[in-house]
Design a protein around this motif. Structure first.
Motif, PDB file in Angstrom:
ATOM      1  N   LEU A 171       2.540  41.395  96.023  1.00  0.00           N
ATOM      2  CA  LEU A 171       3.173  42.649  96.383  1.00  0.00           C
ATOM      3  C   LEU A 171       1.711  43.578  95.566  1.00  0.00           C
ATOM      4  O   LEU A 171       0.977  44.393  96.355  1.00  0.00           O
ATOM      5  N   LYS A 172       1.241  42.859  94.508  1.00  0.00           N
ATOM      6  CA  LYS A 172       0.523  44.211  94.061  1.00  0.00           C
ATOM      7  C   LYS A 172      -0.704  43.441  94.796  1.00  0.00           C
ATOM      8  O   LYS A 172      -1.705  44.629  93.985  1.00  0.00           O
ATOM      9  N   VAL A 173      -0.974  42.555  95.621  1.00  0.00           N
ATOM     10  CA  VAL A 173      -2.361  42.616  95.698  1.00  0.00           C
ATOM     11  C   VAL A 173      -2.369  43.553  97.445  1.00  0.00           C
ATOM     12  O   VAL A 173      -3.156  44.479  97.135  1.00  0.00           O
ATOM     13  N   MET A 174      -0.837  43.816  97.635  1.00  0.00           N
ATOM     14  CA  MET A 174      -0.600  44.664  98.748  1.00  0.00           C
ATOM     15  C   MET A 174      -1.160  46.126  98.046  1.00  0.00           C
ATOM     16  O   MET A 174      -2.018  47.056  99.570  1.00  0.00           O
ATOM     17  N   GLN A 175      -0.700  46.550  97.220  1.00  0.00           N
ATOM     18  CA  GLN A 175      -0.903  47.752  96.674  1.00  0.00           C
ATOM     19  C   GLN A 175      -2.897  48.182  95.966  1.00  0.00           C
ATOM     20  O   GLN A 175      -3.342  49.095  96.929  1.00  0.00           O
ATOM     21  N   LYS A 176      -3.050  47.548  95.986  1.00  0.00           N
ATOM     22  CA  LYS A 176      -4.358  47.158  95.576  1.00  0.00           C
ATOM     23  C   LYS A 176      -5.426  47.562  96.770  1.00  0.00           C
ATOM     24  O   LYS A 176      -6.448  48.003  96.892  1.00  0.00           O
ATOM     25  N   ILE A 177      -4.843  46.762  97.809  1.00  0.00           N
ATOM     26  CA  ILE A 177      -5.845  46.910  99.339  1.00  0.00           C
ATOM     27  C   ILE A 177      -5.165  48.106  99.851  1.00  0.00           C
ATOM     28  O   ILE A 177      -6.608  49.295  99.616  1.00  0.00           O
ATOM     29  N   VAL A 178      -4.465  48.683  99.496  1.00  0.00           N
ATOM     30  CA  VAL A 178      -3.916  49.751 100.415  1.00  0.00           C
ATOM     31  C   VAL A 178      -4.446  51.239  99.648  1.00  0.00           C
ATOM     32  O   VAL A 178      -5.145  52.475 100.017  1.00  0.00           O
ATOM     33  N   GLN A 179      -4.961  50.781  98.270  1.00  0.00           N
ATOM     34  CA  GLN A 179      -5.245  51.817  97.707  1.00  0.00           C
ATOM     35  C   GLN A 179      -7.406  51.538  97.488  1.00  0.00           C
ATOM     36  O   GLN A 179      -7.739  52.732  97.436  1.00  0.00           O
ATOM     37  N   ASN A 180      -7.790  50.763  98.323  1.00  0.00           N
ATOM     38  CA  ASN A 180      -8.999  50.987  98.751  1.00  0.00           C
ATOM     39  C   ASN A 180      -9.313  52.070  99.408  1.00  0.00           C
ATOM     40  O   ASN A 180      -8.670  51.731 100.836  1.00  0.00           O
ATOM     41  N   PRO A 181     -10.232  52.851  99.836  1.00  0.00           N
ATOM     42  CA  PRO A 181     -10.728  53.681 100.809  1.00  0.00           C
ATOM     43  C   PRO A 181     -11.129  53.222 101.882  1.00  0.00           C
ATOM     44  O   PRO A 181     -10.671  53.704 102.912  1.00  0.00           O
ATOM     45  N   LYS A 182     -11.394  52.082 102.098  1.00  0.00           N
ATOM     46  CA  LYS A 182     -11.947  51.264 103.398  1.00  0.00           C
ATOM     47  C   LYS A 182     -10.506  51.106 104.139  1.00  0.00           C
ATOM     48  O   LYS A 182     -10.800  50.331 104.859  1.00  0.00           O
ATOM     49  N   TYR A 183      -9.714  50.751 103.098  1.00  0.00           N
ATOM     50  CA  TYR A 183      -8.414  50.583 104.159  1.00  0.00           C
ATOM     51  C   TYR A 183      -8.413  51.678 104.785  1.00  0.00           C
ATOM     52  O   TYR A 183      -7.706  50.779 106.469  1.00  0.00           O
ATOM     53  N   ASN A 184      -8.181  52.629 104.967  1.00  0.00           N
ATOM     54  CA  ASN A 184      -7.514  53.857 105.902  1.00  0.00           C
ATOM     55  C   ASN A 184      -8.814  53.525 107.079  1.00  0.00           C
ATOM     56  O   ASN A 184      -9.231  54.599 108.219  1.00  0.00           O
ATOM     57  N   LYS A 185     -10.196  53.238 106.662  1.00  0.00           N
ATOM     58  CA  LYS A 185     -11.124  53.120 107.931  1.00  0.00           C
ATOM     59  C   LYS A 185     -11.025  52.142 108.663  1.00  0.00           C
ATOM     60  O   LYS A 185     -11.259  51.691 110.144  1.00  0.00           O
ATOM     61  N   LEU A 186      -9.999  50.776 108.437  1.00  0.00           N
ATOM     62  CA  LEU A 186      -9.486  49.813 109.711  1.00  0.00           C
ATOM     63  C   LEU A 186      -9.116  50.592 110.712  1.00  0.00           C
ATOM     64  O   LEU A 186      -7.968  51.742 110.524  1.00  0.00           O
ATOM     65  N   ASN A 187      -8.561  50.145 111.414  1.00  0.00           N
ATOM     66  CA  ASN A 187      -8.214  49.874 112.719  1.00  0.00           C
ATOM     67  C   ASN A 187      -6.428  49.780 112.182  1.00  0.00           C
ATOM     68  O   ASN A 187      -6.224  48.954 111.135  1.00  0.00           O
ATOM     69  N   GLU A 188      -6.039  49.702 113.266  1.00  0.00           N
ATOM     70  CA  GLU A 188      -4.424  50.023 112.868  1.00  0.00           C
ATOM     71  C   GLU A 188      -3.774  48.249 112.323  1.00  0.00           C
ATOM     72  O   GLU A 188      -3.053  47.745 112.235  1.00  0.00           O
ATOM     73  N   SER A 189      -4.852  47.001 113.641  1.00  0.00           N
ATOM     74  CA  SER A 189      -4.400  46.619 113.458  1.00  0.00           C
ATOM     75  C   SER A 189      -4.846  45.492 112.338  1.00  0.00           C
ATOM     76  O   SER A 189      -4.276  44.556 112.118  1.00  0.00           O
ATOM     77  N   ASP A 190      -5.868  45.464 112.157  1.00  0.00           N
ATOM     78  CA  ASP A 190      -6.172  45.241 110.963  1.00  0.00           C
ATOM     79  C   ASP A 190      -5.927  45.397 109.449  1.00  0.00           C
ATOM     80  O   ASP A 190      -5.531  44.911 108.823  1.00  0.00           O
ATOM     81  N   LYS A 191      -4.993  46.627 109.496  1.00  0.00           N
ATOM     82  CA  LYS A 191      -3.990  47.015 108.351  1.00  0.00           C
ATOM     83  C   LYS A 191      -2.795  46.837 108.684  1.00  0.00           C
ATOM     84  O   LYS A 191      -2.531  45.899 107.130  1.00  0.00           O
ATOM     85  N   LYS A 192      -2.683  46.142 109.432  1.00  0.00           N
ATOM     86  CA  LYS A 192      -0.963  45.312 109.806  1.00  0.00           C
ATOM     87  C   LYS A 192      -1.440  43.864 109.327  1.00  0.00           C
ATOM     88  O   LYS A 192      -1.255  43.186 108.275  1.00  0.00           O
ATOM     89  N   ILE A 193      -2.665  43.202 109.595  1.00  0.00           N
ATOM     90  CA  ILE A 193      -3.264  42.009 109.107  1.00  0.00           C
ATOM     91  C   ILE A 193      -3.497  41.447 107.846  1.00  0.00           C
ATOM     92  O   ILE A 193      -2.947  40.490 107.236  1.00  0.00           O
ATOM     93  N   MET A 194      -3.809  43.279 107.058  1.00  0.00           N
ATOM     94  CA  MET A 194      -4.144  42.755 105.418  1.00  0.00           C
ATOM     95  C   MET A 194      -2.569  42.882 104.772  1.00  0.00           C
ATOM     96  O   MET A 194      -2.751  42.239 104.151  1.00  0.00           O
ATOM     97  N   LEU A 195      -2.255  43.805 105.549  1.00  0.00           N
ATOM     98  CA  LEU A 195      -0.949  43.211 104.810  1.00  0.00           C
ATOM     99  C   LEU A 195       0.129  42.779 104.431  1.00  0.00           C
ATOM    100  O   LEU A 195       0.112  41.982 103.561  1.00  0.00           O
ATOM    101  N   LEU A 196       0.251  41.786 105.825  1.00  0.00           N
ATOM    102  CA  LEU A 196       0.433  40.675 106.144  1.00  0.00           C
ATOM    103  C   LEU A 196      -0.096  39.488 105.128  1.00  0.00           C
ATOM    104  O   LEU A 196       0.663  38.347 104.307  1.00  0.00           O
ATOM    105  N   ALA A 197      -1.461  39.390 105.673  1.00  0.00           N
ATOM    106  CA  ALA A 197      -1.833  38.148 104.419  1.00  0.00           C
ATOM    107  C   ALA A 197      -1.708  38.734 102.862  1.00  0.00           C
ATOM    108  O   ALA A 197      -2.047  37.468 102.087  1.00  0.00           O
ATOM    109  N   SER A 198      -1.622  39.553 102.653  1.00  0.00           N
ATOM    110  CA  SER A 198      -1.737  39.836 101.148  1.00  0.00           C
ATOM    111  C   SER A 198       0.276  39.247 100.437  1.00  0.00           C
ATOM    112  O   SER A 198       0.152  38.739  99.767  1.00  0.00           O
ATOM    113  N   LEU A 199       0.707  39.272 101.564  1.00  0.00           N
ATOM    114  CA  LEU A 199       2.427  38.721 101.521  1.00  0.00           C
ATOM    115  C   LEU A 199       2.078  37.418 101.234  1.00  0.00           C
ATOM    116  O   LEU A 199       3.579  36.512 100.969  1.00  0.00           O
ATOM    117  N   LEU A 200       1.531  36.760 102.133  1.00  0.00           N
ATOM    118  CA  LEU A 200       1.232  35.425 102.973  1.00  0.00           C
ATOM    119  C   LEU A 200       0.516  34.243 102.509  1.00  0.00           C
ATOM    120  O   LEU A 200       1.214  33.423 102.317  1.00  0.00           O
TER     121      LEU A 200
END
Length: 237
Positions: free
Chosen positions: A22-51
């Motif tokens: 969950l902390k990895v997910m939080q740190k990913i979302v806090q990274n300014p580069k996360y907002n520049k990803l498309n919606e598909s890649d955002k979804k992949i990053m969040l799923l990867a953090s959990l799995l």
């Protein structure tokens, strides 16, 4: 498993695996580069953090969990209605989420160059390297309550680059630049393979006029098995 890379004072994580994820997910979302990803890649990053650590045992040093977690996540991801490209990207991101550990643990310069090239090949597609780098920073920052594990330059297995001992975070950025250059060098050497468009099975079925005893048909590379299923042998096409 960053605990395999550090001295005893660094060994203990401040979080169990679930909270770390969950902390990895939080740190990913806090990274300014996360907002520049498309919606598909955002979804992949969040799923990867959990799995990404799903097969890792609590409090263990597991050198194989990246491969095993990517294997399990491939099937778990079927429940999320991902596209085929998204499934592959998720699998690759989890499989290679310890790329920095792989590079950092090189025994000499020759092995380092080889591992950088191997990593470049593995992460060469699309923006996978950028996503893997973002993920690594988040993974490092999610070891301790603060970002100290990511920022510290002292301690065992921190890497000396150009005469200066670097933090894991600095090493990730420096090596990512080297890998990015290697990917650029790879691109001109990638062969453009011919692509044979494969028609629908129903279209193939209508075109078959002869089925021989060995299952071969009047169409080269097309066979019918004993159950009547169409088999395509690509090496013959």
């Amino acid at each position: 498993d960053w605990s395999s890379d550090v001295c005893s004072s660094d060994l203990s994580h401040d979080f169990d695996i679930f909270k770390h994820s969950l902390k990895v997910m939080q740190k990913i979302v806090q990274n300014p580069k996360y907002n520049k990803l498309n919606e598909s890649d955002k979804k992949i990053m969040l799923l990867a953090s959990l799995l990404h650590d799903i097969t890792k045992g609590e409090g263990t040093v597991d050198q194989h969990h990246a491969n095993e977690s990517s294997f399990d996540s491939f099937f778990i991801a079927k429940k999320f209605n991902l596209s085929r490209d998204e499934e592959i990207k998720l699998n690759e991101l989890i499989k290679h989420h310890e790329w920095l550990n792989f590079v950092n643990s090189s025994k000499d310069e020759q092995q380092l160059v080889k591992r950088l090239k191997d990593t470049a090949y593995d992460l060469r597609h699309d923006n996978l390297l950028d996503m893997a780098l973002m993920f690594t920073h988040a993974d490092l920052k999610a070891v301790k309550q603060n970002d100290s594990f990511h920022e510290r330059t002292d301690g065992e297995r921190r890497t000396t680059i150009e005469g200066t001992q670097r933090s894991f975070g600095e090493s990730a950025d420096i090596y990512a630049d080297k890998i990015r250059n290697l990917i650029e060098q790879l691109k001109p050497s990638q062969p453009l393979l011919p692509v044979t468009p494969i028609p629908k099975a129903s279209t193939i079925e209508k075109a078959i006029t002869t089925v021989n005893n060995d299952g071969s048909t009047n169409i080269k590379g097309i066979y019918k098995d004993k159950d009547g299923l169409i088999v395509i042998k690509f090496n013959e096409l």
